[in-house]
Structure formats: C-alpha cells, structure tokens
Design an enzyme around this catalytic site. Sequence first.
Site, PDB file in Angstrom:
ATOM      1  N   TYR A  85      -3.465  15.180  52.948  1.00 21.85           N
ATOM      2  CA  TYR A  85      -4.209  16.288  52.542  1.00 21.85           C
ATOM      3  C   TYR A  85      -5.160  15.885  51.431  1.00 21.85           C
ATOM      4  CZ  TYR A  85      -2.143  18.180  48.145  1.00 21.85           C
ATOM      5  OH  TYR A  85      -1.962  18.307  46.952  1.00 21.85           O
ATOM      6  N   PHE A 177       4.917  22.923  45.288  1.00 27.46           N
ATOM      7  CA  PHE A 177       5.218  21.926  46.805  1.00 27.46           C
ATOM      8  C   PHE A 177       5.154  20.485  46.508  1.00 27.46           C
ATOM      9  CE2 PHE A 177       3.912  19.839  50.619  1.00 27.46           C
ATOM     10  CZ  PHE A 177       4.685  20.528  51.426  1.00 27.46           C
ATOM     11  N   ASP A 178       3.977  20.007  45.960  1.00 27.22           N
ATOM     12  CA  ASP A 178       3.820  18.598  45.685  1.00 27.22           C
ATOM     13  C   ASP A 178       4.861  17.880  45.049  1.00 27.22           C
ATOM     14  OD1 ASP A 178       1.117  20.021  46.248  1.00 27.22           O
ATOM     15  OD2 ASP A 178       0.273  18.067  45.975  1.00 27.22           O
ATOM     16  N   THR A 179       5.380  18.541  43.765  1.00 26.66           N
ATOM     17  CA  THR A 179       6.355  18.038  42.848  1.00 26.66           C
ATOM     18  C   THR A 179       7.462  17.958  43.611  1.00 26.66           C
ATOM     19  OG1 THR A 179       5.219  18.824  41.105  1.00 26.66           O
ATOM     20  CG2 THR A 179       7.412  18.248  40.709  1.00 26.66           C
TER      21      THR A 179
END
Length: 404
Positions: A85, A177-179
């Site tokens: 993404y 979300f990424d972390t």
Amino acid sequence: MIPVYNEERSLPGCIRVLHDYLSNGFPFEWTITVVDNASTDGTERVANQLAETTDNVRVLRLERKGRGLALRTAWGFSDADIVVYMDVDLSTGLDALLPLVAPLSNGHSDIAIGSRLAPGARTVRGPKREVISRCYNALIRLSHGARFSDAQCGFKAARAEVIRPLLQRIEDDSWFFDTELLLLAEHNGLRVHEVPVDWVEDTDTRVNVTSTALDDIRGLVRVARNKASGSAKVDDLPRRPEPAPIHPDAVVAQRRETGLLWQVLCFGLIGAASTVATLLLYAGFRTWWPYWVANFVALTITTLLNTEANRRLTFIGRKRPGGRVHLQGLVVFALYYAFTSGALFLLDALKPRHTAPLELVVLLASSLVGTAGRFVLLRIWVFRHTKPPASLAGEQSVEEKVAA
C-alpha cells in the site's frame, strides 16, 4: 492498494503516475486497487471512471472510514502473493517500490517498510511533522524495544501468507494500524525489512495530528498489555527455519549459558548506569514532587531500560515465557521500590530536617542493596535456568565432545 478519503482531486494524478511506472518495466504482475473509505465527495465516481478506462485498476468501496480498515479489507480479499500500500499523495518516491518488494518475493523477509528516518533517507517536510514523527518513533522504541525506525510511513508491503494471520489480531482500524502491525510482527519473530526512501510532504492532508497522537498512545498501551498477557502471540504464522550452516564441513558454535562472572559484571555495569540515571532523574523530579513520587517515576523509567538491557545482555540463553517474565519483573520492581522508598521514609521519620545531599546518600545506599537483591531474584526466579531433559542433555554433551 491506495486507501482514499475525499481525494477526487488527487486520485487521477496518482493513478496515472503509478500506472505508468508499473507498466514501464516493473518485473511483477500487478493490480492497483483504490479503496474508497466512505468518501462524501466525488471520489467514488472518479475512481470508477479510472477503473473503466485504465487496465489493471479496480475499486473497492467501504461505507466506514479508517485506513486500517481499508488495508485489512483489501489485503484480506487480495489473491496476490505480495500486498503493498502507498498513500494517494505519492509522497514516497516510486524508485523505492522494487527494493520494497524484492526481499519479499525471494522469501528473505516477511514485511517491508519505507523509512524516512533510516540512514540514506531524504525528506522534505516541515519542522512540526519532523519533530512529531521522531518523538513518536522514539516513544515506540522506548516503550516496546522496537527495532524499526519509522512506523507511520505510508509505504509498506507484506507477504500475503504472513499478513493474513496478523490481520485477524490487529484491533485498530485507523492510523495506529501500521504501528500495531509492526509491533505484532516483531513480537512474533517476523523479519521486517527497511528501505530508506525519498519523501516529500504534501500539506493537503486529512490527518488530525492531535487526535491521531492520542489514539496512538492508547494503542501502544493496549499492545503492551496484550504482549504481557500473551494474547499478542499468533500461533498459525508461517515459521522461518532456524539458521543453519550452508557449508557441509562447518563447525557450528554452540550457544552456552552465560556464567556467573559474566552475569555479575554485566549486571553491575547496567546497574551502575541505571543508578546514576535514577539519581539524576530523582534530583530533577524532587524539585517538583515529594520524595515517594519522584522515586517512583525515576525508578519506573530506569527499570524499563534496565530490564530490557539485562534480558538482551546479562541472561543470554535463558528464554522464559514473555508474560511470566513481565509479571515477575513487576513484582521485583515493586519490592525494589518498597525497599528504597522505605529507606527514605525511615530517614524522614528519624531526621525530618535532613539535607538534600544526605537524602541522595541514603537513596544511593538503598539502591545498591536493592540492586544486589534484584540480581538474585532475576537470576534464581525471573530468568531461572531450566535444565533440558536427560536424553537431550546427553545428546548435547556428545555433540560438544565431537566439536572439541
């Protein structure tokens, strides 16, 4: 995957540039999926027009906002071997896309991330976002011992077989979300590859920095709690085989239990550094708070670093269940805090008008005694040595004799 929310202005340019780049020599089959996060402008209409007129472009419409939700849904439905993404503003230079994907395609790594803070990265952004980004990533490393340098760069990829089990455990549907993805990946032993990127800030952003920062801090606390309870472990992840020599005649070193002398020396050096740090922090905090508050805060900060250093350096080879170690470490810390605070309380009771230097001397003496007791508890209780079964011990002895 390109997650978007109210991006009718930016989306056409993004798809045109990205499509041209992928069409001109990108060595893998690819599809661009625009994930519309419940946009209220003309984003859905623009995305559908692009999908109708451009090869290998498709649209996924969601009726609820959240970048994490967009990635969870799109990656979960994807039939690709590798999922990627990037943000619609294309702030990250596309020259980093192939280095991002390559280590995943050959199985070397499990997740790959672009990093604006890794050596070799070049960024153009304002001082406000620069300071916030560096402080947030420093907080992640301090609180979780993370090894990745940039959690929030909107440029990530993963092997699909690895990401699907993780998606079922990630709770956040927004910017954290990424972390959470990276913290769970490291906690479960996955290999995270970092690619230094060129990154240019686009000031036309939909991110509310203040609310996002508060949500991220709450997320860090939640993930730490899950780690301590053991619920952050993902059992059905594909496991990477243990390292083994390639050369047929290699003589492999045996990992041995560290001896008492090493443990004492290493623990002593770490403890000395921790004691100095505690005294300095205590002296600073004492100007604002009563002694018991200053002592608690100073000890809490240094204990986090001290325990992690001892886990990595002092008690090598003594692997214990993570949740149990954290719980026992908290008990040891409570005893240590009670002892040092008790010494200060006793001083205050016996000599109410004592001087600040005398208070520091008492704290130093109690810290030294408490540190010795802490070492004993860590060695015989928290990182207790577990003997292997008799048969395994015998086999290991034979191997050592052969190696000798």
